[in-house]
Scaffold this active site. Structure first.
Site, short mmCIF file in Angstrom:
data_model
loop_
_atom_site.label_atom_id
_atom_site.label_comp_id
_atom_site.label_asym_id
_atom_site.label_seq_id
_atom_site.Cartn_x
_atom_site.Cartn_y
_atom_site.Cartn_z
N CYS A 1 -1.68 4.95 6.53
CA CYS A 1 -2.80 5.90 6.64
C CYS A 1 -3.01 6.76 5.38
CB CYS A 1 -2.59 6.80 7.86
SG CYS A 1 -0.87 7.27 8.16
N HIS B 1 -4.95 13.83 7.91
CA HIS B 1 -3.99 13.98 6.82
C HIS B 1 -4.72 14.60 5.62
CE1 HIS B 1 -1.29 11.74 9.18
NE2 HIS B 1 -1.18 10.63 8.49
O1 L14 Z 1 3.22 3.20 7.78
O2 L14 Z 1 2.31 9.88 10.62
O3 L14 Z 1 1.79 3.03 9.37
O4 L14 Z 1 4.27 9.14 11.18
C1 L14 Z 1 2.85 5.13 10.82
C2 L14 Z 1 3.28 6.52 11.28
C3 L14 Z 1 2.67 6.01 8.52
C4 L14 Z 1 3.09 7.37 8.98
C5 L14 Z 1 2.72 3.63 8.82
C6 L14 Z 1 3.12 8.97 10.76
C7 L14 Z 1 3.24 4.92 9.39
C8 L14 Z 1 2.68 7.60 10.39
#
Ligand code: L14
Length: 336
Positions: free
Chosen positions: A129, A238
């Site tokens: 993300c 984010h």
């Molecule tokens: O690599 O906010 O898709 O904990 C999924 C969980 C990125 C961070 C990923 C989170 C993760 C996300």
């Protein structure tokens, strides 16, 4: 118009539910929707286009007749079940980190590298993300002034960590006792400089994902990236402080003019009125928001940016559905 049988794996999770919502909103040509989840979540129903759809238990035989399978049930499930979906003839679009850095697996943000979709051998990975929202803004800048180095710090909302994370924040804010901890510490009124697990060299896996995935999506290993990722007590969205060093000279007005025109990007930058991207404004929107655009005067060709997006949408569900839309277009053009 041709219609497709679509499966969603991890249908009851925050991203899975958002995928179903986005398929409906964007009028994706769905013939049949098959919803799949763990035994624990099977039996739930989710409404799609006004009709209740049962959630079934995921097995290796779940993919018969499926054209497109959207996975968002964690890396272990993707590793185990994506090959079964591919064997059954489905295109897998996987939201986990399981396949992203495999050389045979394209890692795609449709605004940045749609051409990579063609190289798939059954699996296309949906990037992390924080990386998605950053590269949507960086790509047009890189094409024009060539990026040498990026220093990024993230301020990530909690929804990426799932329903348990939401329960933890809400429980702590409501001062409930015995709140179950998704994070290693209290998240309410706090900031945790840790997303995902720690790996070698003192970095977290999330920070390493941002480094590696940026190079792969942009198709340029020469771009240096260093990241610090933090969790903030924000629900959705984010935020990122991004410092960029270019090879070529630029005019700051040209940066504004360029970013005003980029598809998928909304420029929010009117500091006299305190207008800049914020997570509360990004929620339930598909765009990436950029603002606080200013020159970094400490180096020759430096720029500072503030980038915000809804991590469940462009950071996950929307990007996955956009990959599917682009794939349909490319397959159609090929057979035309
Ligand atoms: O690599 O906010 O898709 O904990 C999924 C969980 C990125 C961070 C990923 C989170 C993760 C996300």
């Amino acid at each position: 118009m041709k219609q497709y049988n679509v499966a969603v794996v991890g249908a009851t999770g925050l991203v899975g539910r958002k995928m179903i919502q986005v398929l409906e909103e964007r009028k994706f040509p769905v013939a049949k929707l098959r919803l799949l989840a763990s035994a624990k979540s099977a039996g739930t129903t989710i409404v799609f286009n006004g009709q209740p759809v049962d959630v079934n238990k995921l097995t290796k035989n779940s993919f018969k007749g499926i054209d497109i399978a959207l996975f968002s049930a964690g890396g272990a499930i993707s590793k185990e079940f994506a090959p079964h979906a591919v064997k059954a003839g489905a295109l897998v679009i996987d939201n986990s980190s399981a396949w992203r850095m495999e050389p045979d697996v394209p890692l795609v943000v449709p605004e940045v590298n749609p051409q990579d979709i063609f190289k798939n051998k059954g699996i296309i990975a949906n990037p992390n993300c924080s990386t998605i929202q950053m590269v949507v803004v960086l790509k047009p800048l890189h094409d024009k002034w060539k990026i040498k180095r990026v220093v990024v710090s993230t301020y990530q909302g909690i929804t990426g960590a799932g329903k348990k994370a939401v329960d933890q924040l809400e429980g702590e804010l409501a001062k409930k006792t015995n709140v179950e901890k998704k994070f290693p510490h209290q998240i309410a009124y706090n900031v945790l400089p840790q997303i995902d697990v720690f790996v070698d060299g003192g970095y977290t896996k999330e920070e390493i994902k941002m480094v590696n995935e940026t190079k792969k999506i942009m198709g340029d290993d020469s771009i240096e990236v260093t990241a610090t990722c933090a969790r903030v007590p924000v629900k959705g969205g984010h935020s990122e402080s991004v410092n960029v060093e270019f090879e070529k000279q630029f005019k700051i007005e040209d940066v504004f003019d360029l970013l005003r025109k980029v598809p998928g990007v909304t420029l929010l930058d009117d500091v006299a009125k305190s207008i800049y991207p914020m997570p509360i404004w990004s929620q339930e929107k598909d765009d990436v928001f950029v603002g606080r655009i200013r020159r970094d005067e400490t180096i020759a060709n430096g720029l500072n940016l503030w980038i915000v997006s809804d991590n469940l949408r462009k950071g996950a569900a929307t990007n996955a559905v956009q990959i599917a839309e682009e794939w349909i277009k490319q397959v159609k053009n090929q057979s035309a």
